[in-house]
Motif scaffolding. Structure first.
Motif, mmCIF file in Angstrom:
data_model
loop_
_atom_site.group_PDB
_atom_site.id
_atom_site.type_symbol
_atom_site.label_atom_id
_atom_site.label_comp_id
_atom_site.label_asym_id
_atom_site.label_seq_id
_atom_site.Cartn_x
_atom_site.Cartn_y
_atom_site.Cartn_z
ATOM 1 N N GLY A 1 0.842 -1.188 0.000
ATOM 2 C CA GLY A 1 0.000 0.000 0.000
ATOM 3 C C GLY A 1 0.879 1.241 0.000
ATOM 4 O O GLY A 1 2.041 1.193 0.420
ATOM 5 N N SER B 1 3.603 0.572 2.636
ATOM 6 C CA SER B 1 3.294 -0.404 3.687
ATOM 7 C C SER B 1 3.188 -1.798 3.104
ATOM 8 O O SER B 1 2.562 -1.998 2.062
ATOM 9 C CB SER B 1 1.950 -0.044 4.346
ATOM 10 O OG SER B 1 1.990 1.252 4.877
ATOM 11 N N THR B 2 3.773 -2.732 3.802
ATOM 12 C CA THR B 2 3.770 -4.112 3.314
ATOM 13 C C THR B 2 3.138 -5.039 4.339
ATOM 14 O O THR B 2 2.908 -4.662 5.485
ATOM 15 C CB THR B 2 5.210 -4.547 2.979
ATOM 16 O OG1 THR B 2 6.069 -4.106 4.020
ATOM 17 C CG2 THR B 2 5.670 -3.942 1.662
ATOM 18 N N MET B 3 2.862 -6.261 3.886
ATOM 19 C CA MET B 3 2.098 -7.182 4.712
ATOM 20 C C MET B 3 2.887 -7.742 5.894
ATOM 21 O O MET B 3 2.321 -8.421 6.746
ATOM 22 C CB MET B 3 1.562 -8.318 3.840
ATOM 23 C CG MET B 3 0.316 -7.900 3.086
ATOM 24 S SD MET B 3 -0.352 -9.229 2.078
ATOM 25 C CE MET B 3 0.578 -9.028 0.565
ATOM 26 N N ASP B 4 4.177 -7.449 5.949
ATOM 27 C CA ASP B 4 4.979 -7.911 7.087
ATOM 28 C C ASP B 4 4.896 -6.940 8.253
ATOM 29 O O ASP B 4 5.607 -7.107 9.247
ATOM 30 C CB ASP B 4 6.436 -8.120 6.667
ATOM 31 C CG ASP B 4 7.075 -6.856 6.137
ATOM 32 O OD1 ASP B 4 6.376 -5.827 6.016
ATOM 33 O OD2 ASP B 4 8.277 -6.891 5.819
ATOM 34 N N GLY B 5 4.046 -5.932 8.135
ATOM 35 C CA GLY B 5 3.878 -4.987 9.232
ATOM 36 C C GLY B 5 4.859 -3.829 9.199
ATOM 37 O O GLY B 5 4.951 -3.075 10.160
ATOM 38 N N CYS B 6 5.580 -3.669 8.107
ATOM 39 C CA CYS B 6 6.525 -2.558 8.007
ATOM 40 C C CYS B 6 5.935 -1.438 7.164
ATOM 41 O O CYS B 6 5.426 -1.677 6.069
ATOM 42 C CB CYS B 6 7.845 -3.035 7.395
ATOM 43 S SG CYS B 6 8.746 -4.139 8.493
ATOM 44 N N GLN B 7 6.007 -0.246 7.699
ATOM 45 C CA GLN B 7 5.623 0.945 6.948
ATOM 46 C C GLN B 7 6.884 1.752 6.724
ATOM 47 O O GLN B 7 7.477 2.253 7.682
ATOM 48 C CB GLN B 7 4.624 1.792 7.734
ATOM 49 C CG GLN B 7 3.298 1.109 7.954
ATOM 50 C CD GLN B 7 2.237 2.085 8.428
ATOM 51 O OE1 GLN B 7 2.465 2.856 9.344
ATOM 52 N NE2 GLN B 7 1.076 2.051 7.808
ATOM 53 N N THR B 8 7.265 1.900 5.461
ATOM 54 C CA THR B 8 8.483 2.636 5.167
ATOM 55 C C THR B 8 8.135 4.061 4.779
ATOM 56 O O THR B 8 7.434 4.284 3.796
ATOM 57 C CB THR B 8 9.260 1.937 4.041
ATOM 58 O OG1 THR B 8 9.506 0.589 4.441
ATOM 59 C CG2 THR B 8 10.581 2.635 3.791
ATOM 60 N N HIS B 9 8.608 4.998 5.591
ATOM 61 C CA HIS B 9 8.400 6.413 5.312
ATOM 62 C C HIS B 9 9.586 6.872 4.463
ATOM 63 O O HIS B 9 10.717 6.918 4.946
ATOM 64 C CB HIS B 9 8.315 7.210 6.607
ATOM 65 C CG HIS B 9 7.121 6.876 7.446
ATOM 66 N ND1 HIS B 9 6.276 7.815 7.961
ATOM 67 C CD2 HIS B 9 6.605 5.680 7.833
ATOM 68 C CE1 HIS B 9 5.302 7.227 8.637
ATOM 69 N NE2 HIS B 9 5.495 5.927 8.589
#
Lengths: 365, 365, 365, 365
Positions: free
Chosen positions: C267, C281-289
């Motif tokens: 996303g 945002s990925t399904m492993d719970g990481c949101q990369t800013h």
């Protein structure tokens, strides 16, 4: 399901820490509170025992008797939980350890480093029997942070910054209770009350030991017997530098404990008020917000991603580890007596440096 | 619309600060760049002048000649903008001031405090002719923060914390250019390069003067001639305490300048990377995020609420004030020579305290 | 440095959009404003021309004459910038295009789809001469978002959500000026004024075309002639679904334009009020800013990481592309006539669906 | 301390909801789990009972027998907690209610609206005996939001937006278990599983009833028997508009439940993933972030400001209310049978509208 019988000293219903410990115990489902000496006032101790549904015979009014009698019972407590004012930590802990009952104790360990050292020498073989309630190390993402440092995700560490800011003493009329009285809370004030948490977190996550510090210790609200704000420079092993800032007069802050580490490869940040997230930052301009319980996180947690865990769940993790320890398992992340001693050294070095205008002062263990 | 003719020394096209100054000038619509000595290399100076569309006669290769000839022209420049490496700030500024041309100069003022003092004494009557580019004081919400402090929204100040973190030198192989050479950038390293910004901001917003400091000055990446990380304890007037932490090796940080003030009634926070918002925090647990250009904010700004202003708009605000000053108006928020001198004192006190293991060192003005 | 001579129609000094266009032009350093018909009131047009320093001969009071005379001058304008109320966009644009002068026009293109279609057919060969000011596509991180979608960072798209919330009409007494009068602003109200921006952004970043929509169109503040809030379901090509919500009565919102895309793999989110950051945002719970100008971002920008770019810098990027186009370069990201027509189709389909209780309505191009 | 004996149907150790309910019960300290029919597989039911320390006589393998026998015991359970797959909610609830035992049941109430209506008519006098586990209404700041709306802090409401985004079904290979089988989970898919939570929250906080809706119901991952994404327009009483968007394929989202309300005077926002904070926004550009347990917040909570409460604490608040209800107290915020029926109407109306291309569909109670 086997549950461990436990007793509590201090912490009558309605006291902040007493309720917190009871809820954390309950969350684990692995303990039963069966005994207590819940107040130093006999009548209140009895009433508190009744309110908590204790067998009246085990609602003690004297903790020395409690230690003796519980040790003698075949169904005696497996753990004594100490949530008294600071001044009572050591004598109560000694009584139970002497009686052969393991102890989980609130921080700080003692009122003075000298007391703490004598205690540590006397009970040095009981390291597994003396657990310190450094709550914040129980957060899943604090443990994940420690794991990331260990796996080298940050590279060699260069800097460690920790701050712990509250404002409940910002009002000059705040009632700080026993915490502001050096006879019951110790001379450390904010350094002992919350600085020890911050210091433990810095060493716990970084895996480095602080070797020396230089402190500015302040009484920002006039007329207090103990300091309410302190800013401390730290030197760790391997020439890593650091800073620790604590305040209980930082207007607008609730319980703002924040840890930042900077390594050769990445930086890492954790904030207690949003405890389910770690932020890993790299030199390419990417900050990765890592969610607890995401598949990228091997550290176990109670709840799935997106379902917030909070302070009580962190506390419960310490108790779950303690249950493991009582059952003969290993619990390498659980703070023990040495962590308590370490905290005391930190307090004393900070106060000493502050009194000498910030002279660099060694931590001696 | 009348525009002021200006000239630039240093700052050939493609240099970071040269382009920034030109864009900020353009944003105001009140200046025309008509002259320059844009490089110390004659050929580059000429090409740069051509690229910027200067009259070839005003694309100088020698700034002393530029000062002399521009002063003699009836249409000569009204302002000389100095964006050279630090070592050249003072001699160039002196030449233009001697020629009667006002100067806007990058910080820090000088390489040493001694030089800065001599300069300040020599030009003490020219305070309105010597403007220092403390960019961050040009942000609308920094000015609003200063206004809120002055109006008493925070009550008496107790603590001031400022940090300025970058990571562009975190890689040991980073090319720091003239900034890492003490002969051209000064001995201050990160203390001069970004610490002076942080220091100016702390005094500008708080309205208090720093009286003494205790510094830890570090070279976290081995082999550098100037420090890349420093943490400094501050004492302000009225027993207000403070901290200033700067780093150019804080992995994962871009340009993270952050100011926090704590008063008896409220706390206030501003972050340069989200410059349109101020956060005012009170003891009732409310943090009010105040938006630039909202009706609650009397400080003027360029764009309506929700339309982000950035770094260039902050810089343009300094130039708009400068245009006002040139036109005979007052510009009380514009940093002048005394702010430059103040920055130099800060650098020197910090280096001195660092060399003496953090001994508290007075700022002498 | 060559600059392109430009003229402006509408946008007297002090008008929001006139000032914005002039500052954006100035930021590029590639244009000179040399002509204008800055108000429909002759006296104001003359005074505005004087205030902006125009040659009096080129401060026109009649835009048809301006088109004719500028086309005839050897130094005539290379671009006509139209910042009039919506009703005048088409006639003014037609006059300049007919005179052979390229146009940069504010959105929406027209008052009705029928007008827009006639215009588009008539000028269909002039696609490179008719640029639409869809400002938000000029943000560096919007372009980076588009690039990430194209490179497959998100996988096949499943959903596109965009919202654009303001509150400047939340007060029933707000003066909406010509925007609230259907004769000058069109019948679309918030759908035309800000919905077209949101719609353009959704198609621009996703690279997908919206095929049909179902709208709820509301007048939440009673008594207005045009809608102030609308929520619209979207169907894109490839069965991608979407939503678009616009409001000018969303109390507490400044200019809260927010885009979210969800793909099979990740996303992506962008918020205009913090425009320098994208969140992946990925399904492993990481949101990369992801920070603008970090080394992970190939999309070019004006300023280094951590130095905020804002609304004017986004606008300037459109103008820099326009300068490139005038100079014969390609400018594939610049919105043209077809984007203007597309916006008009969106407005009309939304109003039609709203009037038919949300019936799904096709977009017909 | 008196504790209420309770039994559980479904929820063997290791199941997500079973563990959650047990931890929430424990947090209150007001319940004892003494009976259960923890699995439909007899052997697992017995083992689960043993693992939880139940008296073997009360580890039932048949819930009809459990209802009958517990009702007959003098020490029988005071509450039956139903955490089975959706298809079993109604029959199990009916058995316990018929036996005179109050029920706390997971949502949604039933598989179809018809079933739910029959049930509601049959048990309409038992409203205090049928509690629905709408967890999110147990968060302190959700209740505070409701209070703020009621006290008029927002003025008359204009819009209500709620979104509930997860990604655990974004992978086409995700094992959705019984939730993806219409026979056990119902036809609603994401609408029933999480949409009912979102819908309850919108009505709970706003105090308004939704009168009609228009839905887009999608299967974004091909091949699923139930929808995984839905976007729904809502019309509330008093012409208030709204939107509800739920997805279980919103890549990158954990449990992102977010509620926004817009009134004439202010907007209000709550995010489940940061549950301790409410944001109140006003037209002057101020967003006030209100902390749980701050002195500005009269709604009670468990922990002091800055000590995060999470999902389990919200759940425990429902149970604490339930204990109050069992003890004869009022519990006006606790969701009852009517809230369960309301959720079922929402599901059915949404599916019906979706099947009719978004036709506006009334909610009939």
């Amino acid at each position: 399901m086997k549950t461990w019988p436990v007793g509590m000293i201090g912490g009558a219903p309605g006291s902040f820490m007493g309720d917190v410990h009871r809820r954390a115990l309950a969350l684990t489902g692995q303990f039963s509170l069966v005994a207590g000496c819940l107040s130093r006032h006999p009548q209140q101790a009895l009433e508190a025992g009744q309110a908590l549904g204790l067998d009246p015979a085990r609602a003690y009014t004297d903790w020395t008797r409690m230690a003796r009698e519980e040790a003698a019972r075949p169904d005696g407590i497996a753990l004594a939980i100490i949530v008294t004012p600071n001044a009572m930590h050591l004598p109560v802990a000694a009584a139970f350890l002497d009686a052969g009952i393991p102890v989980l104790c609130e921080k700080p360990l003692a009122l003075t480093l000298e007391q703490a050292r004598h205690f540590a020498i006397r009970f040095e073989e009981k390291t597994n029997d003396m657990i310190m309630a450094y709550t914040y190390s129980g957060y899943a993402m604090v443990r994940e942070a420690r794991r990331l440092v260990q796996t080298g995700a940050l590279g060699a560490l260069r800097g460690i910054q920790v701050e712990y800011l509250q404002d409940w003493l910002a009002d000059a009329d705040s009632d700080g209770g026993w915490r502001l009285d050096p006879r019951t809370g110790g001379a450390g004030g904010c350094v002992g009350d919350i600085g020890t948490h911050a210091f433990h977190l810095a060493e716990f996550v970084s895996g480095l030991r602080c070797e020396a510090l230089s402190a500015r210790i302040s009484h920002l609200v006039a007329g207090r017997a103990v300091p309410d704000d302190a800013q401390i420079q730290l030197r760790f092993a391997d020439d890593t530098v650091g800073g620790l800032w604590v305040s209980q007069v930082a207007t607008g802050c609730g319980n703002a404990l924040r840890l930042r580490l900077f390594g050769e490869k990445a930086g890492l940040e954790w904030n207690q008020e949003q405890p389910d997230t770690l932020v890993l930052s790299t030199m390419d301009g990417c900050q990765t917000h890592i969610a607890r319980a995401g598949s990228a996180v091997p550290t176990p947690s109670l709840l799935p991603r997106g379902h917030p865990e909070g302070y009580l769940e962190a506390f419960a993790r310490l108790y779950a580890d303690t249950a493991g320890l009582l059952g003969g398992h290993n619990a390498p992340l659980l703070p023990r007596l040495d962590a308590g001693l370490r905290g005391q050294e930190f307090i004393e070095a900070a106060l000493e440096s502050g009194a000498r205008y910030g002279a660099w002062t060694a931590l001696r263990t």
